[in-house]
Design an enzyme around this catalytic site. Structure first.
Site, PDB file in Angstrom:
ATOM      1  N   CYS A 283       0.952  -1.258   0.096  1.00  0.00           N
ATOM      2  CA  CYS A 283       0.079   0.103  -0.032  1.00  0.00           C
ATOM      3  C   CYS A 283       0.896   1.202  -0.010  1.00  0.00           C
ATOM      4  O   CYS A 283       1.236   1.560   1.225  1.00  0.00           O
ATOM      5  CB  CYS A 283      -0.973  -0.031   1.087  1.00  0.00           C
ATOM      6  SG  CYS A 283      -1.959   1.497   1.381  1.00  0.00           S
TER       7      CYS A 283
ATOM      8  N   CYS B 291      -0.439   4.172   2.098  1.00  0.00           N
ATOM      9  CA  CYS B 291      -0.379   4.164   3.643  1.00  0.00           C
ATOM     10  C   CYS B 291       1.110   4.164   3.859  1.00  0.00           C
ATOM     11  O   CYS B 291       1.504   4.988   4.781  1.00  0.00           O
ATOM     12  CB  CYS B 291      -0.602   2.584   3.844  1.00  0.00           C
ATOM     13  SG  CYS B 291      -2.139   1.971   3.371  1.00  0.00           S
ATOM     14  N   ASP B 292       1.944   3.798   2.968  1.00  0.00           N
ATOM     15  CA  ASP B 292       3.413   3.594   3.494  1.00  0.00           C
ATOM     16  C   ASP B 292       4.443   4.528   2.719  1.00  0.00           C
ATOM     17  O   ASP B 292       5.790   4.609   3.166  1.00  0.00           O
ATOM     18  CB  ASP B 292       3.871   2.262   3.515  1.00  0.00           C
ATOM     19  CG  ASP B 292       3.177   1.256   4.377  1.00  0.00           C
ATOM     20  OD1 ASP B 292       2.526   1.718   5.373  1.00  0.00           O
ATOM     21  OD2 ASP B 292       2.974   0.265   3.989  1.00  0.00           O
TER      22      ASP B 292
END
Ligand code: NAP
Length: 325
Positions: free
Chosen positions: A146, A149-150
């Site tokens: 992701c 997200c990261d």
């Protein structure tokens, strides 16, 4: 089962008209329609509602939003709109299995069960794993599925993106905001992604594409990823490239473990439905990415949500003997 008076009852405490499982675009749309139809409907979501869009930086191909819309905002708007009409959403409520009791369907979770006359399955899918050494070991320590997200953890770093589909290319482009260089590793000499994404990625100076390469191993120092071992698909050549992050976009797996053995799945695990989006189990419908034949688009999931909701509504009304059509 029926009690002495012929009323439909269940061992499960409450009988809803419809239980929706999954709070992505398909589930939230179905919830919006059923709540507006004044059905007794509840939505079970294993995490927080939003589904795949909530993990997508920007969505450009959902009609009505020229210039695109942040995925998280679209997801939040869908949730809000469905709740405005009375949809009850249960977050952190994963379904573990299902069973039938006469005309009722019982959805079982970790903390109990609920019954309904119809169920709409909209559990979506999750990223597939590559299955190479180092992938599990370094998950969360350089390996990610992701970028939204990261990605921000990889400021000024060199990262690799594995895959050549829409997800890989979109997320590679997103990662160029943070990373100093993004290396796409693709097993063929041509991308699968849509043309507009290909055009963008091919002209982005931060992106390098390693064509005809597969990942053999993800290496690190025991704490974090430091390199990728790639093999050529055309020769015996192996190479090790230094990277601090690896983002894997090599396809998806449907979230259908809870219904395996209960209804018909295809060979990849996607739910098989008829034209009404009903499965081979009466009263159970499927919508969105989890359905065989899905186009795997937010707009497609929304369309599925509408179809499943209306057909579930007609099914329940017939069951209750109040068909209006
Ligand atoms: P996908 O389209 O299935 O692409 C997966 C990619 O991973 C392919 O390029 C595939 O290579 C590669 N791959 C698969 N197994 C591999 C392996 N073992 N080793 C190396 N590479 C491997 O998956 P996706 O990109 O997640 O997209 C899923 C669906 O969602 C698609 O229908 C897509 O159009 C849709 N989607 C749409 C958007 C959008 O419209 N903006 C955004 C994201 C996703 P090959 O090409 O050689 O098969």
């Amino acid at each position: 089962m029926r009690d002495a008076g012929g009323e439909i009852t269940s061992k499960a405490q409450k009988v809803h008209d419809v239980i929706i499982v999954g709070g992505g675009p398909a589930g939230l749309t179905a919830g919006l329609y059923l709540a507006r139809a004044r059905m007794d409907v509840v939505l079970w979501e294993k995490d927080m509602p939003g589904g795949a869009p909530a993990l997508t930086e920007r969505i450009e191909n959902y009609p009505g939003f020229p210039g695109g819309i942040p995925g998280i905002e679209l997801a939040e708007r869908m949730r809000q709109q469905a709740e405005e009409f009375g949809l009850a959403i249960k977050p952190f409520c994963p379904m573990r299995s299902m069973r039938r009791e006469d005309d009722l369907l019982v959805v079982m979770g970790e903390e109990g069960e609920e019954a309904a006359r119809a169920v709409i399955l909209a559990m979506g899918m999750r990223p597939a794993q590559l299955g190479v050494p180092g992938e599990k070991e370094y998950h969360g320590r350089g390996v990610s599925y992701c970028a939204t997200c990261d990605g921000a953890f990889f400021r000024d770093a060199v990262v690799a993106v594995v895959g050549g589909g829409n997800s890989a290319v979109e997320e590679a482009l997103f990662l160029t905001r943070f990373a100093s260089r993004v290396v796409i590793v693709h097993r063929r000499d041509r991308l699968r992604a849509s043309r507009i994404l290909q055009e963008r990625v091919l002209r982005n100076p931060k992106v390098e594409i390693r064509w005809n390469r597969v990942v053999k191993e993800i290496r690190g120092d025991g704490k974090r990823v430091h390199s990728l071992v790639l093999a050529s698909t055309e020769s015996e050549e192996l190479e090790e490239i230094p990277v601090q992050g690896v983002f894997l976009y090599v396809g998806n797996i449907p979230n259908t473990e809870a219904v395996r053995g209960f209804l018909e799945l295809d060979e990849r695990g996607f739910i098989v439905t008829d034209e009404q989006l009903m499965t081979n189990v009466r009263g159970v419908f499927a919508a969105g990415d989890v359905r065989k034949g899905s186009v795997w688009q937010v707009a497609g999931a929304v369309g599925d949500g509408v179809r499943a909701a209306l057909n579930a509504q007609y099914y329940v009304e017939e069951l209750k003997g109040i068909a209006y059509r």
